[in-house]
Design a protein around this motif. Structure first.
Motif, PDB file in Angstrom:
ATOM      1  N   UNK A  44     -21.212  -1.563  61.676  1.00  0.00           N
ATOM      2  CA  UNK A  44     -21.079  -1.901  60.262  1.00  0.00           C
ATOM      3  C   UNK A  44     -21.508  -3.320  59.942  1.00  0.00           C
ATOM      4  N   UNK A  45     -21.572  -4.191  60.931  1.00  0.00           N
ATOM      5  CA  UNK A  45     -21.889  -5.586  60.656  1.00  0.00           C
ATOM      6  C   UNK A  45     -20.828  -6.174  59.738  1.00  0.00           C
ATOM      7  N   UNK A  57     -22.918   5.352  54.068  1.00  0.00           N
ATOM      8  CA  UNK A  57     -23.753   6.087  55.021  1.00  0.00           C
ATOM      9  C   UNK A  57     -23.361   5.764  56.454  1.00  0.00           C
ATOM     10  N   UNK A  58     -23.044   4.512  56.708  1.00  0.00           N
ATOM     11  CA  UNK A  58     -22.635   4.126  58.055  1.00  0.00           C
ATOM     12  C   UNK A  58     -21.324   4.817  58.432  1.00  0.00           C
ATOM     13  N   UNK A  62     -20.915   7.316  61.523  1.00  0.00           N
ATOM     14  CA  UNK A  62     -19.938   7.117  62.600  1.00  0.00           C
ATOM     15  C   UNK A  62     -19.047   8.344  62.728  1.00  0.00           C
ATOM     16  N   UNK A  63     -18.642   8.925  61.600  1.00  0.00           N
ATOM     17  CA  UNK A  63     -17.783  10.109  61.641  1.00  0.00           C
ATOM     18  C   UNK A  63     -18.513  11.280  62.298  1.00  0.00           C
ATOM     19  N   UNK A  64     -19.724  11.549  61.845  1.00  0.00           N
ATOM     20  CA  UNK A  64     -20.493  12.680  62.388  1.00  0.00           C
ATOM     21  C   UNK A  64     -20.855  12.419  63.848  1.00  0.00           C
ATOM     22  N   UNK A 149     -11.442  10.062  63.140  1.00  0.00           N
ATOM     23  CA  UNK A 149     -10.344  10.073  62.154  1.00  0.00           C
ATOM     24  C   UNK A 149     -10.306   8.779  61.354  1.00  0.00           C
ATOM     25  N   UNK A 150     -10.496   7.642  62.010  1.00  0.00           N
ATOM     26  CA  UNK A 150     -10.414   6.364  61.296  1.00  0.00           C
ATOM     27  C   UNK A 150     -11.598   6.185  60.351  1.00  0.00           C
ATOM     28  N   UNK A 151     -12.771   6.684  60.750  1.00  0.00           N
ATOM     29  CA  UNK A 151     -13.941   6.516  59.889  1.00  0.00           C
ATOM     30  C   UNK A 151     -13.875   7.399  58.647  1.00  0.00           C
TER      31      UNK A 151
END
Length: 192
Positions: A44-45, A57-58, A62-64, A149-151
């Motif tokens: 994510x920077x 989108x990030x 990350x989730x996918x 889960x967190x994303x």
């Protein structure tokens, strides 16, 4: 890094010591304000600060990605379990393997999730860290599921980084506010 950081002997911790590097002026991207700069989060920077730069989108990526890697890891573990069945090691060993991976995955999930909420204790012994690395390696599926889960809610670790960044900004503003004005121009107190 800036050459104008607070000296290490100062009583208050600077933003860098709190995990937030301090920059002033044009280096921080904020022309006049300066102060601590947000810490980058993996994938994510610093887009988590203002939710810009493709943040949504990030998060989706990350989730996918973490869910796909967890599914691939589960498939690999399934092939390994089939290898144990072919070797005819017996139901007890198969049960131990499944229970071992399930427990390690649950512990890795918890450890990863806690890492998003608070920093690890710096006084923790390094031997515990080494044993934790093995646990995280065995329970990689749990760690990937924690990322997934967190994303869904935020960038993993965003809440922790945001709290640290806000605290560093507040310390910086207090120090900056305490230094404003000309101390030589202050009126002396009247003595009785």
């Amino acid at each position: 890094m800036s050459d104008e950081q607070t000296p290490s002997g100062s009583p208050e911790r600077s933003g860098e010591e709190a995990g937030v590097p301090e920059r002033r002026g044009d280096e921080a991207g904020i022309p006049e304000r300066g102060g601590p700069e947000p810490e980058e989060i993996r994938f994510f920077g610093t887009s988590w600060v203002h939710h810009d730069g493709g943040y949504a989108l990030r998060r989706a990526g990350v989730a996918v990605g973490s869910l796909a890697l967890a599914a691939a890891g589960a498939a690999v573990l399934r092939f390994a379990f089939q290898g144990l069945e072919v070797a005819d090691v017996g139901p007890f060993v198969g049960l131990l393997v499944v229970a071992g991976f399930a427990i390690c995955s649950a512990l890795a999930f918890r450890r990863t999730w806690e890492g998003f909420v608070r920093r690890p204790d710096p006084s923790a012994p390094s031997a515990a860290d080494r044993s934790g690395q093995g646990l995280m390696l065995i329970g990689f599926i749990g760690s990937l599921l924690a990322y997934f889960c967190r994303s869904l809610v935020e960038a993993p670790g965003e809440k922790l980084h945001r709290a640290e960044y806000a605290a560093a900004r507040e310390r910086y503003e207090r120090r900056r506010g305490a230094r404003t004005g000309n101390p030589a121009a202050k009126k002396p107190k009247k003595r009785r």
